[in-house]
Design a protein around this motif. Sequence first.
Motif, short mmCIF file in Angstrom:
data_model
loop_
_atom_site.label_atom_id
_atom_site.label_comp_id
_atom_site.label_asym_id
_atom_site.label_seq_id
_atom_site.Cartn_x
_atom_site.Cartn_y
_atom_site.Cartn_z
N GLU A 9 0.68 -1.70 4.53
CA GLU A 9 1.18 -0.33 4.58
C GLU A 9 2.64 -0.30 4.98
OE1 GLU A 9 0.25 3.97 6.75
OE2 GLU A 9 -1.26 2.39 6.80
N GLN A 41 0.82 -1.21 0.00
CA GLN A 41 0.00 0.00 0.00
C GLN A 41 0.86 1.26 0.00
OE1 GLN A 41 -2.67 -2.19 3.26
NE2 GLN A 41 -3.25 -0.06 3.05
N THR A 63 -1.69 4.40 0.57
CA THR A 63 -3.13 4.34 0.33
C THR A 63 -3.75 3.80 1.60
OG1 THR A 63 -2.70 3.89 -2.00
CG2 THR A 63 -4.94 3.49 -1.21
N GLY A 86 -5.56 -5.59 1.27
CA GLY A 86 -4.51 -4.94 2.04
C GLY A 86 -4.95 -4.66 3.47
#
Length: 812
Positions: free
Chosen positions: A257, A222, A546, A252
């Motif tokens: 992340e 991400q 994201t 995700g």
Amino acid sequence: MRKLIDLPDNAAGSQDLPVRERPSKGKTGSSMKHESAEKHVTGKAVYVDDMPEYPNQLHVAVGGSQHAHARIKLMNLSAVRAAPGVEAVITVKDVPGHTDIGPVFPGDPVLVEEICEYVGQPIFAVAAKSFEQAKKAIALAEIEYEVLDKVLTVEQALEKNHFVRPTHQHVRGDSSKALAEATHRIQGQQYVKGQEHFYLEGQVSSVMPTEDGGMMVYTSSQHPTEVQKLVAEVLNVSINKVQVDVRRMGGGFGGKETQAAPLACIAALLANKTGKPVKYRMSRHDDMVMTGKRHDFLNTYDVGVDEQGIIQGAEIMVAGKCGNSPDLSDAIVDRAMFHSDNAYYLNNATVTGHRCKTHTVSATAYRGFGGPQGMMVAELMMDDIARHVGEDPLTIRKRNLYGVKHDHIKTADGQVDERNQTHYGQTVEHNVLPELIEQLEASSDYWQRREEIKAFNANSPFMKKGLALTPVKFGISFTVQFLNQAGALVHIYTDGSIHLNHGGTEMGQGLFLKVAQVVAEEFQVDLDTIQVSSTRTDKVPNTSPTAASSGSDLNGMAARDACLRIKEGLFKFASEHYGVAEDKVRLQSNHLVVTNDAGEEQWVPFADFVQQAYMGRVPLSSTGFYKTPKIHYDRETGKGRPFYYYANGAAVSEVLVDTLTGEYKVLRTDILHDVGRSLNPAIDIGQIEGAFVQGMGWLTTEELVWDNLGKLQSNGPATYKIPAVGDTPMDFRVKLLEDRPNGEETVYRSKAVGEPPFMLGIAVWSALRDAVSSISDYTISPPMNTPATPECVLNSVMAVREQMANTDAADA
């Protein structure tokens, strides 16, 4: 209204999609299917592990710590190096650059040098000709440990002041005085367990050395920019020598992340050593053991209310189980603190957040980013207040909502209190929750069903029904200010087709589609003329992750900015080329429309106009940029405006509980959710449905279990239960709040939809408590930690019955 699927006679499901006045061309407001939907269901979608392998590609396995906290005394890897197929073995001594890859604060060694701090922490890595050879080789390592004292629980960490980051606090007014003077004072606590991401595609990275000493990285991440930066740092090369490509992820939810970067770093180190392409794909077992999960939280509250159950003051503690390193825990516990009010005005409040260090794998981002755990204490309070003062929980919730005024509650100057400022100083503006709840209350027949459920429970000795309506007020923005920025790149080619690239990553949530719809809207062209390419660090640099539900907000606005820049040049050219004022040209329905002084219109196909502009040497490409306005937060004072706006929603859930076994079913759920002016209603409703089910799973079936040595026991699908189709509500109704555009200037006045609906699952947990409370005729608020598995629910039933027996004995 249309049916989702063919359902049995005793079940139903519906989605209400807003009707649009103009015919759909795929522009914003249209319910378009996901851009990769057909590829997903036919197996044509290419994920990192599907990419063709190079003839000389190597595969990675990692040797991890066998203890939760230990010192490495001796390590012999000679047998590992001599194992069949092994071409390279690395330890921390083989890292040419940085050895700590902590995303924000230090504390995450790429490979352990001496001190191990969780079971499975990577110590060495192997590259072999096959994954099976690499896995067999790591088992040959000889490592001697000195076992050290370990801290495994939040309670132990609090007792020892064992934290990964300093404690933080929000203070509004005088909570101690308000509690002392309140008519009623109530205390409570809950333990909220974490959650495994359990994405369909596990963690994976594939890297290829480049001729200039850099690395090409394909990863399921991400946060491509963070992967780029950390790979460059461990290799000791400049960032521009590393390029990262992310086409899609198979889910995700925050787990990719920060947790994707270690795989890319280890693969890059092995590729650097061997000069060969290297792929590191974790097995499901390794993924569950070695990567972070949602934080456990221990929450406590002390609340004072008046005779109507309206909060006068509150002292709240949220203590997150952060694991062995900071990772993103500072911001996650902050968000739990920010959302410990959920939708309710706390009045005089002190909120304290602890970041507890434990010798377990470092907890990380997960959908909602701490917000759900903070909201849980708010909803616990509402239920407990209601039982204490003898009111329906919905009545208490409504009385305590932000913006709901009470004539008897005055400010210092004698005015009716607006009750619209949070405990961290942000004013709740554009508040739709009171209206939204009123609509849902009516459409779900809440009060009629409440009476029917009371009647059912009174005549059913063992089977009990429960009902709950719980709201969501979720702040939208990264709480770290600098992350609230995005870039985009738009090209128009001479045949009128458009290429779009932006910094957001596609993990199945429909971001690529939504941003493409923004571009289609700006150029007034059909969606199928727009091609979105992989998120790449060499196209849009320095991207934010994201996450934080900000994908469409940030990247949609950045793409729109790029379009506006191109359109400015196009309209200026059209004005000169056709000899009319700029306000006489517009784009519409795949055409340039030129209106002359006589009012006559000339329609030029978009592709023809683009060709004209190209011949006129007009730029047909531009970057775009966006940064979120208005947001600020002073950590020293604990005050500010950390969120650009709030997204809202509410859910009503009805459950049936067998009080003899603790088993239950979710009979019906009604959801009304606020997405502003939706960019894509079908995608938004899909996100709401999925988020609700995932949130329900977190609170009911998904149980993480560690043993006393710090080893994760729930390490596969046989021991960790995510919700299945049979767990979803038998009657599932979802509707978007209509005619409520965002009060802030977001992309076409839409609102984020990724994380906020996750917290709608709290309605199921609250309904389970309601069913158990009915045993006491709603006089006792049952203890119920999460996940509320059947065992947990049965324990709650027994606790209520024991309390009733003790009360009866005392009365006798």
